[in-house]
Design a protein around this motif. Structure first.
Motif, short mmCIF file in Angstrom:
data_model
loop_
_atom_site.label_atom_id
_atom_site.label_comp_id
_atom_site.label_asym_id
_atom_site.label_seq_id
_atom_site.Cartn_x
_atom_site.Cartn_y
_atom_site.Cartn_z
N THR A 1 0.86 -1.22 -0.03
CA THR A 1 0.02 -0.04 -0.07
C THR A 1 0.83 1.17 -0.03
OG1 THR A 1 -0.15 -0.29 2.33
CG2 THR A 1 -2.10 -1.01 0.98
N GLY A 2 1.94 1.22 0.82
CA GLY A 2 2.92 2.23 0.80
C GLY A 2 3.44 2.88 -0.49
N ILE A 3 4.00 1.85 -1.31
CA ILE A 3 4.39 2.01 -2.57
C ILE A 3 3.43 2.55 -3.59
CG2 ILE A 3 5.55 0.78 -4.46
CD1 ILE A 3 6.77 -0.95 -2.18
N ALA A 4 2.32 1.80 -3.39
CA ALA A 4 1.15 2.41 -4.48
C ALA A 4 0.86 3.85 -4.07
CB ALA A 4 -0.09 1.70 -4.33
N GLU A 5 0.74 4.20 -2.99
CA GLU A 5 0.58 5.70 -2.45
C GLU A 5 1.63 6.72 -2.77
OE1 GLU A 5 -1.27 5.60 1.45
OE2 GLU A 5 -3.07 4.65 0.87
N LEU A 6 2.72 6.21 -2.98
CA LEU A 6 3.82 7.01 -3.38
C LEU A 6 3.50 7.53 -4.95
CD1 LEU A 6 7.06 5.29 -2.25
CD2 LEU A 6 6.17 7.55 -1.40
N MET A 7 2.98 6.50 -5.75
CA MET A 7 2.66 6.91 -6.98
C MET A 7 1.52 7.62 -7.05
SD MET A 7 4.69 5.21 -9.40
CE MET A 7 3.70 5.23 -10.86
N PHE A 8 0.56 7.43 -6.17
CA PHE A 8 -0.78 8.29 -6.10
C PHE A 8 -0.31 9.75 -5.74
CE2 PHE A 8 -3.29 4.34 -4.86
CZ PHE A 8 -3.23 3.77 -6.23
N ALA B 1 8.81 -2.40 -6.05
CA ALA B 1 8.50 -3.16 -4.95
C ALA B 1 9.73 -2.89 -4.07
CB ALA B 1 8.63 -4.60 -5.26
N GLY B 2 9.85 -3.72 -3.02
CA GLY B 2 11.04 -3.74 -2.32
C GLY B 2 11.44 -5.05 -1.74
N TRP B 3 12.74 -5.07 -0.84
CA TRP B 3 12.98 -6.62 -0.47
C TRP B 3 12.21 -6.81 1.00
CZ3 TRP B 3 15.49 -9.89 -2.97
CH2 TRP B 3 16.52 -9.49 -3.97
N ASN B 4 11.35 -7.99 0.70
CA ASN B 4 10.41 -8.26 1.59
C ASN B 4 9.38 -7.28 1.29
OD1 ASN B 4 12.11 -10.38 2.51
ND2 ASN B 4 12.17 -9.73 4.42
N TYR B 5 9.12 -6.55 0.54
CA TYR B 5 7.89 -5.73 -0.09
C TYR B 5 7.59 -6.47 -1.47
CZ TYR B 5 8.50 -2.50 3.66
OH TYR B 5 8.80 -1.55 5.05
N GLY B 6 7.79 -7.64 -1.62
CA GLY B 6 7.49 -8.14 -3.00
C GLY B 6 8.79 -9.05 -3.46
N PHE B 7 9.84 -8.42 -3.43
CA PHE B 7 11.25 -9.04 -3.87
C PHE B 7 11.61 -10.10 -2.80
CE2 PHE B 7 11.88 -4.72 -6.36
CZ PHE B 7 11.47 -5.29 -7.49
N TYR C 1 12.11 11.04 0.75
CA TYR C 1 12.32 12.04 -0.10
C TYR C 1 13.31 11.77 -1.18
CZ TYR C 1 11.04 14.71 4.20
OH TYR C 1 10.11 15.17 5.22
N GLU C 2 14.31 10.61 -1.01
CA GLU C 2 15.28 10.09 -2.03
C GLU C 2 14.16 9.47 -2.91
OE1 GLU C 2 19.01 7.75 -2.91
OE2 GLU C 2 18.49 9.86 -2.20
N ASP C 3 13.16 8.72 -2.72
CA ASP C 3 12.31 8.12 -3.56
C ASP C 3 11.24 8.96 -4.37
OD1 ASP C 3 13.18 5.52 -3.28
OD2 ASP C 3 11.96 4.87 -2.01
N LEU C 4 10.66 10.17 -3.60
CA LEU C 4 10.08 11.15 -4.10
C LEU C 4 10.86 11.76 -5.39
CD1 LEU C 4 7.93 12.52 -1.22
CD2 LEU C 4 6.96 11.08 -3.28
N ARG C 5 12.09 12.18 -5.11
CA ARG C 5 12.98 12.87 -6.06
C ARG C 5 13.22 11.73 -7.27
NH1 ARG C 5 15.54 15.40 -1.38
NH2 ARG C 5 14.60 17.80 -1.55
N ASN C 6 13.68 10.47 -7.00
CA ASN C 6 13.91 9.66 -8.01
C ASN C 6 12.68 9.31 -8.88
OD1 ASN C 6 16.53 9.41 -7.28
ND2 ASN C 6 16.24 7.49 -6.26
N TYR D 1 12.26 -0.80 -9.88
CA TYR D 1 12.78 0.27 -8.88
C TYR D 1 12.50 -0.33 -7.51
CZ TYR D 1 13.44 4.59 -6.51
OH TYR D 1 14.15 5.55 -5.69
N GLN D 2 13.46 -0.04 -6.58
CA GLN D 2 13.45 -0.68 -5.25
C GLN D 2 13.26 0.33 -4.27
OE1 GLN D 2 16.65 -3.33 -4.21
NE2 GLN D 2 17.40 -3.45 -6.40
N LEU D 3 12.19 0.16 -3.35
CA LEU D 3 12.03 1.15 -2.33
C LEU D 3 13.11 1.37 -1.31
CD1 LEU D 3 9.28 2.35 -0.86
CD2 LEU D 3 9.28 0.47 0.81
N THR D 4 13.78 2.34 -1.19
CA THR D 4 14.80 2.92 -0.53
C THR D 4 14.55 2.36 1.13
OG1 THR D 4 15.30 4.46 -1.98
CG2 THR D 4 16.31 4.45 0.33
N GLU D 5 13.51 2.21 1.58
CA GLU D 5 13.44 1.76 3.15
C GLU D 5 13.89 0.42 3.12
OE1 GLU D 5 10.06 1.91 6.67
OE2 GLU D 5 9.45 1.17 4.80
N ALA D 6 13.47 -0.35 1.88
CA ALA D 6 13.78 -1.96 2.00
C ALA D 6 15.40 -2.18 1.26
CB ALA D 6 12.60 -2.32 1.19
#
Length: 324
Positions: A52-59, A114-120, A163-168, A139-144
């Protein structure tokens, strides 16, 4: 005594926004993602997200129209009821509860986020390398991000990761102006929340995600580290160089938290916040812990406690609770 408080955290950004994008741009874009330079040859138009968090970054970036669909597990469905992006959740297709090569290929994905243990996961064979073999960028979620120590995750403070992911993503999708506006707004919201706890004692906070035999909690690289710290508390497991990890109950007792922050996430035998609180209050070794003794519990949605646009609002809500 404080009763259990369930805050339906809302982001301060506009919901369901469509943002003007320069999708005609053909120049490749290179960003630094999880320690590697990654080049994207074109603006993705059929993105598949996991979590959900990853989808909401896109939204939040106004990119729902660039998505082929999303995957979320059954334990995350409660997030949709509290989401500030309900219109986007309704118009973007749900592809399933478990992300697989078949799911993303069936959706015609031209990017998997996605991210490690967030899909990968190596155990399922669903990895950036395996998708690269299929010609699907990731693209990998930076938290993961893997941090180089076994399977531990996290390479920077949680809000910096956001902020890194938003900028990227802003660069990849040619919406950098939107990304910078979001970041500026989030930084102001966090700064205001920090003022609520200025000059006050910092309570020790234990993040309880799940687990009866052993608790699953957040180390210093997961979003709760900053949700707790910026709100005026101290994460009792902030010394762990990991994001989400398992600890022992005896260690929780030793660290003697003043407040327990409960993750509204259905996983295991205690699925609801009420069930989790009932377990914590009935578990004899915790009886003398100040948080349990004084009934100092607070609940936040899962999507507010993983890297997502809801983090700043979660900080604000928790800061008000601690200051109250």
């Amino acid at each position: 005594m404080r009763l259990l408080a369930l805050f339906l955290v809302l982001a301060t950004t506009a919901c369901g926004a469509t943002v003007a994008q320069d999708t005609s741009a053909t120049d490749p874009v290179t960003v630094r993602n999880c320690g590697q330079d990654v080049t994207y040859d074109r603006v993705p138009g059929k993105v598949v997200t996991n979590d959900t968090g990853i989808a909401e970054l896109m939204f939040a970036l106004g990119l729902a129209d660039r998505m082929a669909g999303y995957v979320i597990g059954g334990g995350q469905t409660a997030d949709l009821a509290t989401s500030p992006f309900k219109a986007d959740w309704e118009r973007v297709p749900k592809l399933g509860e478990k992300i697989t090569k078949e799911v993303v290929q069936g959706a015609g994905a031209d990017l998997v986020f996605a991210g490690w243990n967030y899909g990968f996961s190596e155990s399922t064979g669903f990895t950036p390398d395996s998708l690269e073999e299929l010609g699907i960028p990731t693209y990998q979620l930076t938290e993961a991000c893997r941090n180089g120590v076994g399977k531990q995750r996290g390479i920077m403070p949680p809000l910096e990761a956001l902020y890194e992911d938003l900028r990227n993503l802003g660069k990849v999708f040619r919406v950098s102006d939107r990304a910078e506006r979001l970041i500026t707004g989030y930084q102001a919201q966090v700064a205001a929340a920090e003022q609520l706890g200025a000059g006050r004692p910092k309570p020790k906070v234990f993040l309880y995600d799940s687990g009866l035999d052993q608790p699953f909690t957040a180390g210093r690289n997961a979003a709760p580290q900053d949700v707790i710290g910026k709100a005026g508390g101290v994460n009792v497991f902030g010394d762990l160089d990991d994001s989400w990890t398992t600890v022992g109950w005896e260690t929780v007792v030793q660290r003697n938290p003043d407040v327990i922050l409960i993750n509204d996430y259905a996983d295991g035998d205690a699925n609801t916040p009420e069930q989790k609180r009932a377990f914590l209050e009935s578990y004899a070794p915790l009886a003398a812990v100040p948080a349990v003794r004084d009934k100092r519990f607070f609940v936040l949605p899962y999507a507010a406690l993983v890297e997502s646009p809801r983090n700043p609002a979660a900080i604000e809500a928790f800061a008000k609770f601690l200051a109250g």
